[in-house]
Design an enzyme around this catalytic site. Sequence first.
Site, mmCIF file in Angstrom:
data_model
loop_
_atom_site.group_PDB
_atom_site.id
_atom_site.type_symbol
_atom_site.label_atom_id
_atom_site.label_comp_id
_atom_site.label_asym_id
_atom_site.label_seq_id
_atom_site.Cartn_x
_atom_site.Cartn_y
_atom_site.Cartn_z
ATOM 1 N N SER A 173 0.846 -1.185 0.000
ATOM 2 C CA SER A 173 0.000 0.000 0.000
ATOM 3 C C SER A 173 0.893 1.251 0.000
ATOM 4 O O SER A 173 1.850 1.306 -0.774
ATOM 5 C CB SER A 173 -0.963 -0.034 1.195
ATOM 6 O OG SER A 173 -2.012 0.891 1.024
ATOM 7 N N ASP A 435 -8.253 -5.741 -5.874
ATOM 8 C CA ASP A 435 -7.868 -4.564 -5.094
ATOM 9 C C ASP A 435 -8.132 -3.279 -5.868
ATOM 10 O O ASP A 435 -7.533 -3.065 -6.927
ATOM 11 C CB ASP A 435 -6.386 -4.656 -4.729
ATOM 12 C CG ASP A 435 -5.893 -3.445 -3.966
ATOM 13 O OD1 ASP A 435 -6.727 -2.700 -3.415
ATOM 14 O OD2 ASP A 435 -4.659 -3.246 -3.912
ATOM 15 N N HIS A 460 -5.892 -6.574 -1.739
ATOM 16 C CA HIS A 460 -4.835 -5.653 -1.350
ATOM 17 C C HIS A 460 -3.708 -6.374 -0.597
ATOM 18 O O HIS A 460 -3.939 -6.959 0.465
ATOM 19 C CB HIS A 460 -5.459 -4.572 -0.468
ATOM 20 C CG HIS A 460 -4.668 -3.309 -0.341
ATOM 21 N ND1 HIS A 460 -4.271 -2.550 -1.413
ATOM 22 C CD2 HIS A 460 -4.223 -2.641 0.754
ATOM 23 C CE1 HIS A 460 -3.630 -1.481 -0.993
ATOM 24 N NE2 HIS A 460 -3.575 -1.515 0.330
#
Length: 492
Positions: A173, A435, A460
């Site tokens: 991320s 994601d 994710h």
Amino acid sequence: MAFQTFPLFPCKVILLFVVSLFVVAEGQYKGFRKFYQVQDSSHKAVFEELWITQKLDHFNGADSREWKQRYFVNEAFYRPGGPVFLMIGGEGPANSAWMLDGTWLTYAEKMGALCLMLEHRFYGKSRPTADLSTDNLRYLSSRQALADLAHFRTVVGEARGLANRKWVAFGGSYPGSLAAWFRLKYPHLVHAAVATSAPVHATVNFPEYLEVVRRSLASENAECPLLVKKASDTLVERLKDPKTYDNITKDFNLCSKLQIQSEMDSAYFLETLAGNFMDVVQYNEDNRAFEGVVGTNITIKVLCSIMSDTSLGEPYARYAAVARLMMHTFFMNCLDASFSTNLRDMTNTSWEGSAAGGGRQWVYQTCTEFGFYQSTDSPDQPFTGFPLEYQLKQCADYYNISAEQVAEAVAQTNEYYGGYDIRSTRIVFPNGSIDPWHALGITQDIAADLPAVFIKGTAHCANMYPARSEDLPQLALARDHVFLLLQQWLKQ
């Protein structure tokens, strides 16, 4: 073409990693998870908290102020001459569960790597300033965080005799972006990076997020996003009539009678309800339970089964049923969907405030660097009522930052790092097709030494979590692919 992981294709590529660890804080969550108070799951008995002295402002030689940054070490797998893996902390407290488990430790064991994890400034216990005032938050940025990493690498490398070892950074991320940018901006300090689910392209308006949410819901059941849209549209219509507020208060178990006195009130309420779907899609069927995360059993399949259950009533009633399920999951007695409460929490500058776990800090970073506003401005998604203007108004309300300043900051970020057009070597970019953040990441190879790994059917940061028997074959192949890349790059 990016390496796409399918069960039929063997995976024989070699990867080198700089490990960046991420822990998502409530600033990243849009649904009810943001109200859940996470218990401290740090494994203090196993991994000692260590501290390094950092400058408050790395870019002002006249400013001598310093502070202490937290980090962790795992030497269990280290063999003399082995590489160093650096897990980069993200927009929340560093969770030492990652020092016990995760794909990076599997790689470390095979490669004899020393493992380090550095908490991000202004998150967790790494507190450079006395409070979170907007004036103090100006020292919170990705550039300062990268300078922290560089100084950490230099000091720890010299102190532990690791200065000449090959360092690899892992990130997922936002820390995935940091891992890539660490390699980009400090290539003499870090040999390679794994930038998982990294949104490297900053953008003010990010309506594509909800477009991916729609596609992900439709991949489970084609009717699912249509039912969600019907429910959302019905709620929006009812919000126009104050006579419905008593029923809405009851339907969604609100803590007090619904009050819609401004567009911010309705937008916050609608976003919070939609956020349940956004959060579940983003982390669908991942293996975050090892971190102590609650609610991993709530998947796209679960949400779509509720939305398809006619015994619950019309789509609006099913939407409310989803909200009640999420409240039960996160031990909520009722839902406080008041924007005024949110405004109070987000403008509390104390480290003891309810948004100090990461919400106030992360939203500040979006206002001053990244944007990433997941608006309903696209017609190709199922939600209504929280447009870009609502997101930008929060920057003004929380930090006195104008929409024009946000746009300028986002442009500067892409100018500084390159956005999609990043130019470096030995960085791999894994992303999952489910994601929503993959829309801002690298999903096609840029070059042979800037490969993408696009994993069908995963969410994710899925490749970062510990492997398990129910993982999709293509996810296992992706992990192997990264490992092979690491092997190859560490020989260079």
